[in-house]
Design an enzyme around this catalytic site. Structure first.
Site, PDB file in Angstrom:
ATOM      1  N   GLY A 298      33.963  47.571  57.272  1.00 20.30           N
ATOM      2  CA  GLY A 298      32.615  47.059  57.461  1.00 20.30           C
ATOM      3  C   GLY A 298      32.305  45.804  56.681  1.00 20.30           C
ATOM      4  O   GLY A 298      31.129  45.523  56.385  1.00 20.30           O
ATOM      5  N   THR A 299      33.315  44.992  56.370  1.00 16.44           N
ATOM      6  CA  THR A 299      33.040  43.773  55.606  1.00 16.44           C
ATOM      7  C   THR A 299      32.237  42.770  56.423  1.00 16.44           C
ATOM      8  O   THR A 299      31.385  42.053  55.867  1.00 16.44           O
ATOM      9  CB  THR A 299      34.347  43.142  55.107  1.00 16.44           C
TER      10      THR A 299
ATOM     11  N   MET B  16      37.180  49.293  67.114  1.00 16.32           N
ATOM     12  CA  MET B  16      38.559  49.415  67.596  1.00 16.32           C
ATOM     13  C   MET B  16      38.687  50.216  68.891  1.00 16.32           C
ATOM     14  O   MET B  16      39.678  50.896  69.117  1.00 16.32           O
ATOM     15  CB  MET B  16      39.434  50.057  66.502  1.00 16.32           C
ATOM     16  N   ARG B  17      37.688  50.091  69.759  1.00 17.93           N
ATOM     17  CA  ARG B  17      37.753  50.791  71.042  1.00 17.93           C
ATOM     18  C   ARG B  17      37.497  49.821  72.184  1.00 17.93           C
ATOM     19  O   ARG B  17      36.662  48.935  72.092  1.00 17.93           O
ATOM     20  CB  ARG B  17      36.743  51.934  71.099  1.00 17.93           C
TER      21      ARG B  17
ATOM     22  N   ASN C  32      32.065  39.283  69.954  1.00 22.64           N
ATOM     23  CA  ASN C  32      33.122  39.890  69.144  1.00 22.64           C
ATOM     24  C   ASN C  32      33.679  38.829  68.209  1.00 22.64           C
ATOM     25  O   ASN C  32      33.742  37.648  68.560  1.00 22.64           O
ATOM     26  CB  ASN C  32      34.240  40.423  70.044  1.00 22.64           C
TER      27      ASN C  32
ATOM     28  N   HIS D 249      37.135  37.781  66.200  1.00 23.28           N
ATOM     29  CA  HIS D 249      38.571  38.073  66.263  1.00 23.28           C
ATOM     30  C   HIS D 249      39.316  37.160  65.283  1.00 23.28           C
ATOM     31  O   HIS D 249      39.043  35.959  65.230  1.00 23.28           O
ATOM     32  CB  HIS D 249      39.098  37.850  67.692  1.00 23.28           C
TER      33      HIS D 249
END
Length: 204
Positions: free
Chosen positions: A14-15, A92-93, A109, A111
């Site tokens: 959760g950073t 991660m889903r 998102n 990445h």
């Protein structure tokens, strides 16, 4: 406060979630973090949310018959809370059309690579093993593919000869924690325009 309500989806430390919380606290980000959605009840990000006073929607995927089933519950909760932007920050889903379709253009998102290079799991390790001299961070819209949505913003990170994967990862994560709140603020300000695959940010 301009009223844009965001939900952060995260699965781990959760950073990046914390970076958003800190930016709001420091008045560098003008949004309401309405909800944390997490698929792992014991993930450290849950404790971060509790400390920050952010409501949580925590679930175990195995308790549902399908991804669509739990995403339908999530979608109903997001609608009930008036969430206008979903931020995937280490979630991660793979998402299904249940969430992707109604939130297309309102779901982003972060990445840890310069997409389209090194999509998917372990973008940092992929880049390091490949031997690139330049990698970085991408924030993009989510379109249901594997890190394939339109790119909003990127920041480059040089790979030094003396880097280890760990030292590179540290700088990548620092860059994520700076870029993600900045992008969310541009969206909150109404500056981001999506036209096909092209994204522009209007600073006029």
């Amino acid at each position: 406060m301009n009223g844009l309500r965001i939900a952060v989806f995260a699965s781990g430390q959760g950073t990046n979630f914390q970076a958003l919380v800190d930016a709001v606290r420091d008045q560098k980000l003008d949004v309401i973090i309405e909800l944390l959605v997490c698929d792992k009840p014991s993930a450290p990000v849950v404790e971060r949310a509790q400390r920050a006073g952010v409501d949580t929607f925590i679930f175990k995927p195995k308790d549902y018959p399908s991804r669509e089933a739990y995403e339908s519950e999530i979608a109903a909760e997001l609608e009930r809370r008036g969430v206008g932007l979903i931020v995937l920050a280490g979630y991660m889903r793979i998402l299904t059309p249940v969430l992707v379709e109604p939130y297309y253009g309102r779901m982003i998102n972060v990445h840890p690579s310069l997409l389209p290079a090194f999509p998917g799991v372990n973008g940092i390790g992929q880049a390091f093993e490949y031997g690139v001299k330049l990698t970085g961070v991408t924030v993009h819209y989510v379109d249901g593919g594997l890190d394939s949505g339109p790119i909003i913003a990127q920041r480059a990170v040089e790979v030094a000869d003396e880097d280890t994967e760990s030292s590179l990862a540290e700088r990548i994560h620092e860059t994520e924690q700076a870029l993600l709140p900045w992008v969310v603020q541009q969206i909150a300000n109404g500056r981001v325009r999506l036209d096909g695959r092209r994204v522009t940010i209007d600073f006029s």
